[in-house]
Design an enzyme around this catalytic site. Structure first.
Site, PDB file in Angstrom:
ATOM      1  CD  GLU A  14      -3.214   0.569   2.120  1.00  0.00           C
ATOM      2  OE1 GLU A  14      -3.808  -0.526   2.052  1.00  0.00           O
ATOM      3  OE2 GLU A  14      -3.447   1.407   2.997  1.00  0.00           O
ATOM      4  CG  HIS A  57       6.857 -29.478   1.762  1.00  0.00           C
ATOM      5  ND1 HIS A  57       7.518 -30.617   1.391  1.00  0.00           N
ATOM      6  CD2 HIS A  57       7.479 -29.022   2.886  1.00  0.00           C
ATOM      7  CE1 HIS A  57       8.478 -30.878   2.267  1.00  0.00           C
ATOM      8  NE2 HIS A  57       8.486 -29.923   3.176  1.00  0.00           N
ATOM      9  CE  LYS A  95     -10.765   3.052   3.016  1.00  0.00           C
ATOM     10  NZ  LYS A  95     -10.136   3.902   4.032  1.00  0.00           N
TER      11      LYS A  95
HETATM   12  O1  PA5 Z   1      -2.876   1.980   6.020  1.00  0.00           O
HETATM   13  C1  PA5 Z   1      -3.962   2.499   5.831  1.00  0.00           C
HETATM   14  O2  PA5 Z   1      -4.124   3.725   5.875  1.00  0.00           O
HETATM   15  C2  PA5 Z   1      -5.181   1.656   5.574  1.00  0.00           C
HETATM   16  O3  PA5 Z   1      -4.886   0.321   5.425  1.00  0.00           O
HETATM   17  C3  PA5 Z   1      -6.170   1.810   6.721  1.00  0.00           C
HETATM   18  O4  PA5 Z   1      -5.580   1.372   7.899  1.00  0.00           O
HETATM   19  C4  PA5 Z   1      -7.462   1.030   6.463  1.00  0.00           C
HETATM   20  O5  PA5 Z   1      -8.011   1.424   5.236  1.00  0.00           O
HETATM   21  C5  PA5 Z   1      -8.467   1.306   7.570  1.00  0.00           C
HETATM   22  O6  PA5 Z   1      -8.686   2.674   7.698  1.00  0.00           O
HETATM   23  P1  PA5 Z   1      -9.288   3.301   9.000  1.00  0.00           P
HETATM   24  O7  PA5 Z   1      -8.407   3.001  10.146  1.00  0.00           O
HETATM   25  O8  PA5 Z   1      -9.358   4.765   8.714  1.00  0.00           O
HETATM   26  O9  PA5 Z   1     -10.646   2.705   9.187  1.00  0.00           O
END
Ligand code: PA5
Length: 461
Positions: free
Chosen positions: A286, A315, A429
């Protein structure tokens, strides 16, 4: 007590497809400049190891929650960066199978990390809802999965305990201190709350109240975890760039990525460390997978992180790794000292399958398997690095978290992308919200139209 990083087998002599030390040394000034810029900006998460206030608020709240001794289960409702770190630290440090048999005086902890209705229904059916505490974690306070899980569980708890006021006592909400729907809910409805600092993104937030509350509820050594992170932060800030192991690890990965080795395999040889690889996968993917460079140009850059667990995946995946496309870089997570030692007993019958195991421990066998795989990959000319934790305790896990976060920030700088945003996730989203009728009407119309116009190619069997 240390995290050792062995980069030797990332390099070749020029006779195979591995990087040469000369090419690496030539690129080091570029990496040193990235590091300097990073240290000048010093993101807030780097200092989390010494931010006592989060530990203090989590300790206080955990004491309140566990005070009357009635809480039998604890559920984390969150997703992505609000779930993966918690799952990783529990798997590494809490009693194995803590969902059946937690540490004395501690609740069983569940982290569904999903809104799969079958999964949630099973939790609803099996949890003692009147004796369960829920930690809703959402930094933004608007994430669909977390909001819907919260509504489902709150309603169920309300029914189980008879009133909204009683149900509220069984929830703690971890969110931004000032912004977002969940903060508003805390202010207006009186839910107990913990804070995620605004300057720390979800996947960099494990050392805030996001992870520390779970750690305190589970009775882990949270203080040591913070100390481990603080030590890595300090040592890596004070050393010379050419002695910075996170910079070297990161630079080698970026140079390989530039050569087309874009699959980065994280390979723990410890079952307890397997979920660290899930946490890492999110951090690396990410943070580094981006369409735009910081100058706005379209680049579509980024590595593909892959999790493998040793010896299990010998394996399953090692055949591909040794003989398939040479597009991967491997990081073995090695545990030097397992907490337990199990000797293989003398065989009850002589057999070539058993005789060579006599006098060995399972510890010897895991390490022989790990080293064997490492050697086989090196012999096949594949680049390999080793991250060794002397032992699996809170201090080393804290070191690991901070090391990987710093390496990720460096990689972002080297790739000239912003590792701290996630516009690609936001787009999904928004589309989901639009389809659920939660605003974004224009987008909803576009999506419906494009679905209607789609040429369908569907087959069944
Ligand atoms: O790293 C990130 O920003 C995302 O993976 C968020 O943690 C994830 O989308 C969840 O978001 P939030 O904590 O705002 O609900």
């Amino acid at each position: 007590m240390a995290l050792h990083v062995d980069l030797t087998s990332l390099f070749g002599s020029g006779s195979d497809a591995r990087l040469t030390r000369t090419a690496f040394a030539d690129a080091l000034p570029r990496a040193a400049a990235v590091r300097e810029a990073h240290l000048n900006q010093r993101p807030e998460w780097r200092g989390l190891g010494t931010r006592e206030e989060f530990l203090a608020e989590c300790r206080k709240r955990a004491k309140e929650v566990l005070a009357d001794g009635t809480v039998e289960a604890f559920v984390v409702l969150g997703i992505g960066g609000s779930a993966l770190g918690n799952a990783a630290l529990l798997a590494a440090l809490a009693p194995i199978y803590q969902e059946w048999s937690p540490a004395s005086g501690r609740p069983k902890i569940f982290i569904p990390d999903s809104v799969d209705p079958d999964w949630i229904a099973a939790l609803l059916e099996n949890l003692p809802l009147d004796r369960t505490h829920f930690n809703v974690i959402s930094k933004s306070g608007g994430t669909i999965e977390t909001a819907s899980e919260f509504l489902v569980f709150f309603d169920a708890v309300k029914k189980a305990v008879g009133s909204e006021e009683e149900a509220k006592k069984r929830f703690t909400i971890t969110t931004d201190p000032a912004q977002g729907h969940f903060r508003k809910l805390c202010n207006e409805q009186g839910f107990a709350s913990l804070t995620v600092p605004p300057g720390v993104g979800g996947r960099f937030s494990i050392l805030t109240s996001v992870g520390l509350f779970t750690s305190e509820i589970a009775g882990l050594d949270t203080q040591s975890m913070l100390e481990g992170a603080a030590r890595v932060d300090r040592n890596l800030a004070e050393c010379l760039p050419e002695e910075d192991p996170a910079l070297a690890w990161s630079l080698a990965h970026v140079l390989y990525l530039e050569q087309g080795k874009n699959v980065h395999v994280h390979f723990p040889y410890s079952h307890r460390m397997r979920l660290l690889a899930d946490w890492f996968k999110q951090l690396w993917a990410e943070s580094l997978g981006k369409k735009h460079a910081v100058d706005g140009s379209v680049v579509h850059r980024g590595p593909t992180p892959v999790k493998a667990v040793g010896p299990t995946d010998q394996h399953s995946q090692v055949q591909l790794y040794a003989e398939g496309p040479d597009d991967k870089v491997f990081t073995f997570l090695k545990l030097r000292d397992f907490a337990q030692q199990i000797e293989v007993p003398a065989p009850f019958v002589s057999s070539p399958a058993f005789d060579h195991l006599h006098g060995k421990t399972l510890n010897d066998i895991v390490e022989a398997e790990r080293l064997g795989t490492e050697v086989a990959l090196c012999d096949a000319g594949r680049p390999v690095s080793i991250l060794e934790l002397c032992k699996l305790d809170a201090f080393h896990v804290g070191q690991y978290f901070m090391f990987m976060e710093i390496a990720t920030a460096y990689a972002g700088g080297l790739l000239e992308i912003d590792p701290f945003n996630q516009p690609g996730v936001e787009a999904g989203k928004v589309a989901a919200l639009a389809l659920l009728g939660a605003g974004h009407e224009g987008r909803a119309k576009e999506i419906r139209q494009s679905l209607a116009e789609r040429d369908l190619f569907r087959l069944s069997c």
